[in-house]
Design a protein around this motif. Structure first.
Motif, short mmCIF file in Angstrom:
data_model
loop_
_atom_site.label_atom_id
_atom_site.label_comp_id
_atom_site.label_asym_id
_atom_site.label_seq_id
_atom_site.Cartn_x
_atom_site.Cartn_y
_atom_site.Cartn_z
N GLN A 1 0.82 -1.21 0.00
CA GLN A 1 0.00 0.00 0.00
C GLN A 1 0.85 1.26 0.00
O GLN A 1 0.41 2.32 -0.43
N PHE A 2 2.08 1.13 0.52
CA PHE A 2 2.95 2.31 0.57
C PHE A 2 3.62 2.59 -0.76
O PHE A 2 4.19 3.65 -0.96
N HIS A 3 3.57 1.62 -1.67
CA HIS A 3 4.08 1.88 -3.02
C HIS A 3 3.07 2.73 -3.79
O HIS A 3 3.41 3.36 -4.77
N ASP A 4 1.83 2.66 -3.33
CA ASP A 4 0.75 3.35 -4.02
C ASP A 4 0.67 4.80 -3.55
O ASP A 4 0.71 5.08 -2.36
N GLU A 5 0.56 5.69 -4.49
CA GLU A 5 0.54 7.12 -4.17
C GLU A 5 -0.70 7.52 -3.37
O GLU A 5 -0.72 8.56 -2.74
N SER A 6 -1.74 6.68 -3.42
CA SER A 6 -3.02 7.08 -2.85
C SER A 6 -3.04 7.11 -1.33
O SER A 6 -3.91 7.72 -0.72
N ILE A 7 -2.04 6.47 -0.69
CA ILE A 7 -2.15 6.31 0.75
C ILE A 7 -2.06 7.64 1.52
O ILE A 7 -2.83 7.88 2.46
N LEU A 8 -1.15 8.49 1.10
CA LEU A 8 -0.96 9.75 1.83
C LEU A 8 -2.20 10.64 1.78
O LEU A 8 -2.72 11.03 2.83
N PRO A 9 -2.70 10.96 0.57
CA PRO A 9 -3.93 11.76 0.53
C PRO A 9 -5.12 11.05 1.19
O PRO A 9 -5.98 11.72 1.79
N ALA A 10 -5.16 9.73 1.12
CA ALA A 10 -6.28 9.00 1.72
C ALA A 10 -6.29 9.17 3.24
O ALA A 10 -7.33 9.44 3.84
N GLY B 1 -7.21 12.67 4.05
CA GLY B 1 -8.63 12.84 3.77
C GLY B 1 -9.49 12.30 4.90
O GLY B 1 -10.46 12.93 5.32
N VAL B 2 -9.12 11.12 5.39
CA VAL B 2 -9.88 10.49 6.48
C VAL B 2 -9.81 11.36 7.74
O VAL B 2 -10.82 11.57 8.43
N ILE B 3 -8.63 11.88 8.01
CA ILE B 3 -8.46 12.72 9.21
C ILE B 3 -9.30 13.99 9.10
O ILE B 3 -10.02 14.36 10.04
N SER B 4 -9.27 14.63 7.93
CA SER B 4 -10.03 15.88 7.82
C SER B 4 -11.53 15.62 7.77
O SER B 4 -12.32 16.37 8.33
N LYS B 5 -11.94 14.52 7.14
CA LYS B 5 -13.37 14.23 7.05
C LYS B 5 -13.97 13.85 8.40
O LYS B 5 -15.06 14.28 8.74
N THR B 6 -13.25 13.04 9.16
CA THR B 6 -13.78 12.59 10.45
C THR B 6 -13.50 13.59 11.57
O THR B 6 -14.19 13.60 12.58
N GLY B 7 -12.47 14.40 11.40
CA GLY B 7 -12.07 15.30 12.46
C GLY B 7 -11.42 14.58 13.63
O GLY B 7 -11.26 15.15 14.72
N LEU B 8 -11.05 13.32 13.43
CA LEU B 8 -10.39 12.57 14.50
C LEU B 8 -9.02 13.16 14.79
O LEU B 8 -8.34 13.62 13.87
N GLU C 1 13.57 3.99 -0.97
CA GLU C 1 13.71 5.20 -0.16
C GLU C 1 12.43 6.04 -0.23
O GLU C 1 12.02 6.66 0.74
N ARG C 2 11.78 5.99 -1.39
CA ARG C 2 10.56 6.78 -1.54
C ARG C 2 9.43 6.24 -0.65
O ARG C 2 8.66 6.99 -0.06
N THR C 3 9.34 4.89 -0.58
CA THR C 3 8.34 4.28 0.30
C THR C 3 8.57 4.70 1.75
O THR C 3 7.63 5.11 2.45
N LEU C 4 9.83 4.61 2.18
CA LEU C 4 10.14 4.98 3.55
C LEU C 4 9.82 6.46 3.78
O LEU C 4 9.32 6.85 4.83
N ASN C 5 10.09 7.26 2.77
CA ASN C 5 9.79 8.68 2.87
C ASN C 5 8.29 8.94 2.98
O ASN C 5 7.86 9.79 3.76
N ASN C 6 7.52 8.19 2.20
CA ASN C 6 6.06 8.27 2.30
C ASN C 6 5.59 8.00 3.72
O ASN C 6 4.70 8.69 4.24
N ILE C 7 6.19 6.99 4.33
CA ILE C 7 5.79 6.63 5.69
C ILE C 7 6.19 7.73 6.67
O ILE C 7 5.42 8.08 7.57
N ARG C 8 7.37 8.31 6.46
CA ARG C 8 7.78 9.42 7.33
C ARG C 8 6.83 10.60 7.20
O ARG C 8 6.49 11.26 8.18
N LEU C 9 6.38 10.85 5.96
CA LEU C 9 5.42 11.95 5.74
C LEU C 9 4.10 11.65 6.45
O LEU C 9 3.52 12.53 7.09
N LEU C 10 3.64 10.39 6.33
CA LEU C 10 2.42 9.98 7.03
C LEU C 10 2.57 10.21 8.52
O LEU C 10 1.68 10.75 9.19
N LYS C 11 3.71 9.79 9.03
CA LYS C 11 3.99 9.92 10.46
C LYS C 11 3.95 11.38 10.88
O LYS C 11 3.42 11.71 11.94
#
Ligand code: C2E
Ligand code: CA
Ligand code: CA
Ligand code: CA
Length: 279
Positions: free
Chosen positions: A122-131, A134-141, A160-170
């Motif tokens: 899932q982290f190879h997929d670009e959709s995870i970060l915006p998703a 999106g969930v955080i802003s929609k739910t307000g959690l 390295e990009r996958t790991l970077n994606n995860i760091r951004l998520l974090k």
């Protein structure tokens, strides 16, 4: 866990042996399962080490197929990864379990965490970060009420990009857990590569805890390393009061397993852990 993995494999190779057309059939059914509403989520409580406080739930997917019956996620998740369905299914789990948490937080004034399994792919997929955003802003959690569980498998293929994606998520504020700790290769070297908040000790270490001094020594050492690195330790697969006793002595932070609850429907989880105060 190790034994789960073995079971999943024998299941899987068995179904391959039975016939290639059966595997094709499963692929086909899996492709339409989301649309036909055949997935559901069950929730397993994660409790404080004293067993007195609910810390949160792990969301676990279920597939009920009219043709195949109940199919274990250990069987269909690897297939979903292979045939490119995992991102779609994973995002459904994320949205669904976040909505559930939102509902519970609005009904009960409890700061609980929803822990969600995320496949390495899932982290190879670009959709995870915006998703996730999106969930955080929609739910307000609060972002920290969502926790993503990843396994060491992540590091086998991670660019390295996958790991970077995860760091951004974090850095968006969510929590990160390293799942099934100790079952992979050279686990220790991964601990410093990503900012994990939680380390989940695999059930295979817990099974022998009551009468195996070596397993006790391993668990004690893992907990001590995790604490030195400011990580919380959740121990999975806790089934007996004896294990609970040992794990308290060893200063585990949270416990999860059949001793407290099997994964149950949202309705049952609410009735057992939220609408009645106390565990
Ligand atoms: P996992 O993430 O390690 O989840 C723990 C598994 O151990 C779950 O099996 C849970 O039901 C089971 N378990 C919990 N406590 C006990 C216990 O005390 N004793 C025993 N014997 N088992 C216990 P489940 O639900 O069949 O899930 C199997 C695996 O499938 C999960 O292992 C995870 O790797 C994967 N999975 C489940 N849901 C998802 C999902 O939404 N997304 C992804 N990517 N993977 C999922
Ligand atoms: Ca596992
Ligand atoms: Ca997990
Ligand atoms: Ca696990």
């Amino acid at each position: 866990s190790k034994s789960k993995g073995r079971n999943a494999y024998s299941f899987y190779s068995q179904s391959l042996n039975q016939s290639a057309s059966e595997r094709l059939k499963m692929d086909q059914l899996l492709r339409g399962a989301l649309e036909r509403n055949e997935f559901s989520i069950v929730y397993q409580a994660i409790v404080s080490e004293q067993g007195t406080r609910l810390k949160g739930f792990e969301a676990l997917i279920r597939w009920s197929s009219p043709e195949l019956g109940q199919v274990s996620p250990s069987v269909f998740i690897p297939i979903a990864e292979q045939i490119g369905l995992i991102s779609e299914i994973g995002l459904w789990v994320l949205r669904e379990s976040a909505e559930q948490l939102k509902l519970w937080q609005s009904r009960y004034d409890q700061a609980i965490v929803m822990s969600i399994n995320v496949s390495p792919r899932q982290f190879h997929d670009e959709s995870i970060l915006p998703a996730v955003k999106g969930v955080i802003s929609k739910t307000g959690l609060p972002p920290a009420s969502l926790q993503l569980e990843v396994t060491e498998g992540l590091f086998l293929s991670a660019s390295e990009r996958t790991l970077n994606n995860i760091r951004l998520l974090k850095s968006s504020g969510i929590r990160l857990a390293l799942d099934d700790f100790g079952t992979g290769f050279s686990s220790l070297s991964y601990l410093n590569q990503l900012p994990f908040d939680v380390l989940k000790i695999d059930k295979s270490f817990v099974d022998g805890l009551e009468n195996n001094d070596k397993d006790q020594a391993m668990v004690m050492a893992i907990i001590s390393i995790a604490h030195r690195l400011s990580m919380e330790v959740v121990v999975e697969g806790v089934e007996t009061p004896q294990q609970v006793h040992v794990l308290r002595e060893l200063s585990a932070d949270a416990l999860q397993g059949y001793y407290y609850s099997k994964p149950v429907s949202a309705r049952e989880a609410e009735a057992r852990f939220l609408s009645q105060s106390g565990l």
